[in-house]
Design a protein around this motif. Structure first.
Motif, mmCIF file in Angstrom:
data_model
loop_
_atom_site.group_PDB
_atom_site.id
_atom_site.type_symbol
_atom_site.label_atom_id
_atom_site.label_comp_id
_atom_site.label_asym_id
_atom_site.label_seq_id
_atom_site.Cartn_x
_atom_site.Cartn_y
_atom_site.Cartn_z
ATOM 1 N N ASP A 20 0.588 23.228 5.742
ATOM 2 C CA ASP A 20 -0.245 22.194 5.135
ATOM 3 C C ASP A 20 -1.465 21.901 6.009
ATOM 4 O O ASP A 20 -2.597 21.771 5.512
ATOM 5 C CB ASP A 20 0.554 20.909 4.929
ATOM 6 N N ASP A 21 -1.231 21.792 7.321
ATOM 7 C CA ASP A 21 -2.326 21.508 8.260
ATOM 8 C C ASP A 21 -3.358 22.633 8.263
ATOM 9 O O ASP A 21 -4.571 22.382 8.213
ATOM 10 C CB ASP A 21 -1.781 21.318 9.687
ATOM 11 N N LEU A 22 -2.875 23.865 8.320
ATOM 12 C CA LEU A 22 -3.787 25.011 8.390
ATOM 13 C C LEU A 22 -4.615 25.138 7.113
ATOM 14 O O LEU A 22 -5.815 25.428 7.162
ATOM 15 C CB LEU A 22 -2.991 26.301 8.625
ATOM 16 N N ARG A 23 -3.962 24.922 5.983
ATOM 17 C CA ARG A 23 -4.672 25.049 4.709
ATOM 18 C C ARG A 23 -5.747 23.973 4.565
ATOM 19 O O ARG A 23 -6.782 24.201 3.927
ATOM 20 C CB ARG A 23 -3.654 24.937 3.566
ATOM 21 N N GLU A 24 -5.528 22.842 5.196
ATOM 22 C CA GLU A 24 -6.476 21.728 5.094
ATOM 23 C C GLU A 24 -7.579 21.806 6.145
ATOM 24 O O GLU A 24 -8.732 21.439 5.883
ATOM 25 C CB GLU A 24 -5.733 20.402 5.250
ATOM 26 N N GLN A 25 -7.262 22.341 7.346
ATOM 27 C CA GLN A 25 -8.192 22.208 8.469
ATOM 28 C C GLN A 25 -8.771 23.519 8.998
ATOM 29 O O GLN A 25 -9.864 23.505 9.580
ATOM 30 C CB GLN A 25 -7.479 21.494 9.629
ATOM 31 N N CYS A 26 -8.073 24.652 8.842
ATOM 32 C CA CYS A 26 -8.535 25.908 9.437
ATOM 33 C C CYS A 26 -9.468 26.648 8.480
ATOM 34 O O CYS A 26 -9.080 26.933 7.333
ATOM 35 C CB CYS A 26 -7.340 26.801 9.780
ATOM 36 N N PRO A 27 -10.691 26.983 8.922
ATOM 37 C CA PRO A 27 -11.647 27.673 8.035
ATOM 38 C C PRO A 27 -11.112 28.987 7.476
ATOM 39 O O PRO A 27 -11.335 29.287 6.297
ATOM 40 C CB PRO A 27 -12.851 27.922 8.950
ATOM 41 N N TRP A 28 -10.390 29.752 8.300
ATOM 42 C CA TRP A 28 -9.865 31.037 7.815
ATOM 43 C C TRP A 28 -8.771 30.820 6.792
ATOM 44 O O TRP A 28 -8.767 31.437 5.718
ATOM 45 C CB TRP A 28 -9.340 31.873 8.982
ATOM 46 N N ASP A 29 -7.811 29.958 7.104
ATOM 47 C CA ASP A 29 -6.689 29.728 6.199
ATOM 48 C C ASP A 29 -7.142 29.092 4.884
ATOM 49 O O ASP A 29 -6.579 29.391 3.826
ATOM 50 C CB ASP A 29 -5.643 28.837 6.875
ATOM 51 N N LYS A 30 -8.142 28.225 4.937
ATOM 52 C CA LYS A 30 -8.662 27.584 3.729
ATOM 53 C C LYS A 30 -9.274 28.601 2.773
ATOM 54 O O LYS A 30 -9.254 28.424 1.556
ATOM 55 C CB LYS A 30 -9.717 26.528 4.103
ATOM 56 N N LYS A 31 -9.798 29.679 3.338
ATOM 57 C CA LYS A 31 -10.531 30.674 2.550
ATOM 58 C C LYS A 31 -9.608 31.656 1.816
ATOM 59 O O LYS A 31 -10.024 32.306 0.854
ATOM 60 C CB LYS A 31 -11.471 31.442 3.488
ATOM 61 N N GLN A 32 -8.351 31.776 2.259
ATOM 62 C CA GLN A 32 -7.475 32.831 1.734
ATOM 63 C C GLN A 32 -7.054 32.588 0.286
ATOM 64 O O GLN A 32 -6.934 31.447 -0.157
ATOM 65 C CB GLN A 32 -6.237 32.980 2.617
ATOM 66 N N THR A 33 -6.863 33.693 -0.415
ATOM 67 C CA THR A 33 -6.398 33.670 -1.807
ATOM 68 C C THR A 33 -5.172 34.569 -1.925
ATOM 69 O O THR A 33 -4.810 35.285 -0.985
ATOM 70 C CB THR A 33 -7.487 34.187 -2.761
ATOM 71 N N LEU A 34 -4.542 34.540 -3.090
ATOM 72 C CA LEU A 34 -3.411 35.446 -3.327
ATOM 73 C C LEU A 34 -3.827 36.896 -3.110
ATOM 74 O O LEU A 34 -3.103 37.687 -2.498
ATOM 75 C CB LEU A 34 -2.882 35.262 -4.754
ATOM 76 N N GLU A 35 -5.018 37.236 -3.592
ATOM 77 C CA GLU A 35 -5.506 38.613 -3.494
ATOM 78 C C GLU A 35 -5.857 38.992 -2.060
ATOM 79 O O GLU A 35 -5.578 40.112 -1.616
ATOM 80 C CB GLU A 35 -6.727 38.805 -4.395
ATOM 81 N N SER A 36 -6.458 38.074 -1.313
ATOM 82 C CA SER A 36 -6.878 38.411 0.053
ATOM 83 C C SER A 36 -5.678 38.576 0.988
ATOM 84 O O SER A 36 -5.751 39.303 1.983
ATOM 85 C CB SER A 36 -7.822 37.338 0.612
ATOM 86 N N PHE A 73 2.807 30.801 2.636
ATOM 87 C CA PHE A 73 1.385 30.764 2.294
ATOM 88 C C PHE A 73 1.199 30.933 0.782
ATOM 89 O O PHE A 73 0.460 30.170 0.137
ATOM 90 C CB PHE A 73 0.642 31.873 3.042
ATOM 91 N N TYR A 74 1.859 31.926 0.207
ATOM 92 C CA TYR A 74 1.744 32.145 -1.235
ATOM 93 C C TYR A 74 2.242 30.925 -2.012
ATOM 94 O O TYR A 74 1.649 30.524 -3.018
ATOM 95 C CB TYR A 74 2.555 33.376 -1.659
ATOM 96 N N ALA A 75 3.353 30.348 -1.551
ATOM 97 C CA ALA A 75 3.905 29.180 -2.236
ATOM 98 C C ALA A 75 2.953 27.991 -2.138
ATOM 99 O O ALA A 75 2.819 27.205 -3.084
ATOM 100 C CB ALA A 75 5.264 28.816 -1.635
ATOM 101 N N LYS A 76 2.267 27.855 -1.006
ATOM 102 C CA LYS A 76 1.295 26.778 -0.834
ATOM 103 C C LYS A 76 0.143 26.936 -1.828
ATOM 104 O O LYS A 76 -0.279 25.961 -2.480
ATOM 105 C CB LYS A 76 0.756 26.791 0.597
ATOM 106 N N ILE A 77 -0.350 28.157 -1.964
ATOM 107 C CA ILE A 77 -1.424 28.412 -2.925
ATOM 108 C C ILE A 77 -0.931 28.151 -4.350
ATOM 109 O O ILE A 77 -1.653 27.588 -5.180
ATOM 110 C CB ILE A 77 -1.958 29.851 -2.775
ATOM 111 N N GLY A 78 0.319 28.537 -4.608
ATOM 112 C CA GLY A 78 0.896 28.284 -5.919
ATOM 113 C C GLY A 78 0.958 26.803 -6.242
ATOM 114 O O GLY A 78 0.703 26.384 -7.376
#
Length: 259
Positions: A20-36, A73-78
């Motif tokens: 949760d923290d990485l998805r909210e605060q890290c520029p790299w993690d915020k950018k990721q998608t299912l495809e990437s 990570f995938y579940a978070k995006i889901g």
């Protein structure tokens, strides 16, 4: 020392919080998608496979962590897409396991592992799979795919009865390959070579050998032995191009003794 169930749940909860923290605060993690993430996940699974073949348990622990991170990570995006979250993922696989193990969670009786596999395939068809082979991913490497195809059709009874029958098929396919080579029919050579590989994969199954693991162990063995030749060439202040095949064969035999 093994952790308690409470400690395991706490550790998993910690990973979810970090995600949760990485998805909210890290520029790299915020950018990721299912495809990437897809190609990265494939790489991680191959690295996990290497650790298993090397029987490196310390490395295995690390690689399992990498794969687990990707699942989270995938579940978070889901969950961000309001489609599913990690709880839905866990419940889905739990429900499937319960449904496909009626000999554990129901009143079905089985004699052995083979009957379990046959029941598994029957249940998958009842669940709506249009074909026995519909669950084989299209993008699997060819060797792995051949093994899965044969395993699945065997689960519904489409199989040889003895290893000797399969070995006879291997010899038959080898002869057909030789005939195609002698007739210089390039397209037929490719077709027959494919049949040889397919029949060898089938034979491996009857010998209780995973063909992908067997070939990868041979790859690793070859790399190690060839590395020995390269080291010996350097010791003799020669390049491989300057060495004769006979010289390299001497070091190859030495390398075999060091396996």
């Amino acid at each position: 020392m093994n952790n308690t169930k409470e400690q395991k749940l706490e550790a998993f909860g910690r990973l979810l919080d970090i995600m949760d923290d990485l998805r909210e605060q890290c520029p790299w993690d915020k950018k990721q998608t299912l495809e990437s993430l897809r190609h990265l996940t494939i790489e991680e699974v191959y690295e996990l496979g290497d650790a298993i073949l090397d029987n490196n348990l310390d490395e295995l622990k690390k690689e399992l962590g990498d794969v687990l991170l990707h699942i989270v990570f995938y579940a978070k995006i889901g969950s961000e897409k309001n489609s599913f979250d990690i709880a839905d993922v866990a419940h889905a696989i739990s429900d499937k396991l319960v449904a496909r193990h009626p000999h554990i969670y129901g009143d079905v009786k089985v004699k052995n592992e083979e009957e379990v596999k046959q029941n598994w395939e029957k249940l998958k068809l009842k669940e709506g799979n249009k074909s026995v082979l519909s669950g084989v991913p299209k993008t699997l490497p060819a060797l792995v795919k051949a093994n899965r195809i044969q395993d699945k059709v065997a689960g519904v009874g489409f199989d040889w009865e003895t290893p000797d029958q399969v070995f006879e098929k291997v010899k038959e396919e080898l002869q057909e390959l030789e005939d195609a080579k002698n007739n210089k029919l390039q397209k037929e050579i490719e077709n027959e070579l494919g049949d040889v590989f397919f029949s060898l994969v089938n034979y491996a199954r009857f010998l209780n050998v995973n063909p992908e693991n067997a070939l990868e162990r041979t790859n690793k063995k070859f790399i190690k032995r060839f590395g020995y030749i390269e080291d010996k060439a350097k010791e003799n202040k020669k390049s491989l191009h300057q060495m004769s095949l006979d010289e390299m064969d001497v070091f190859w035999e030495e390398a075999k003794q060091n396996d």
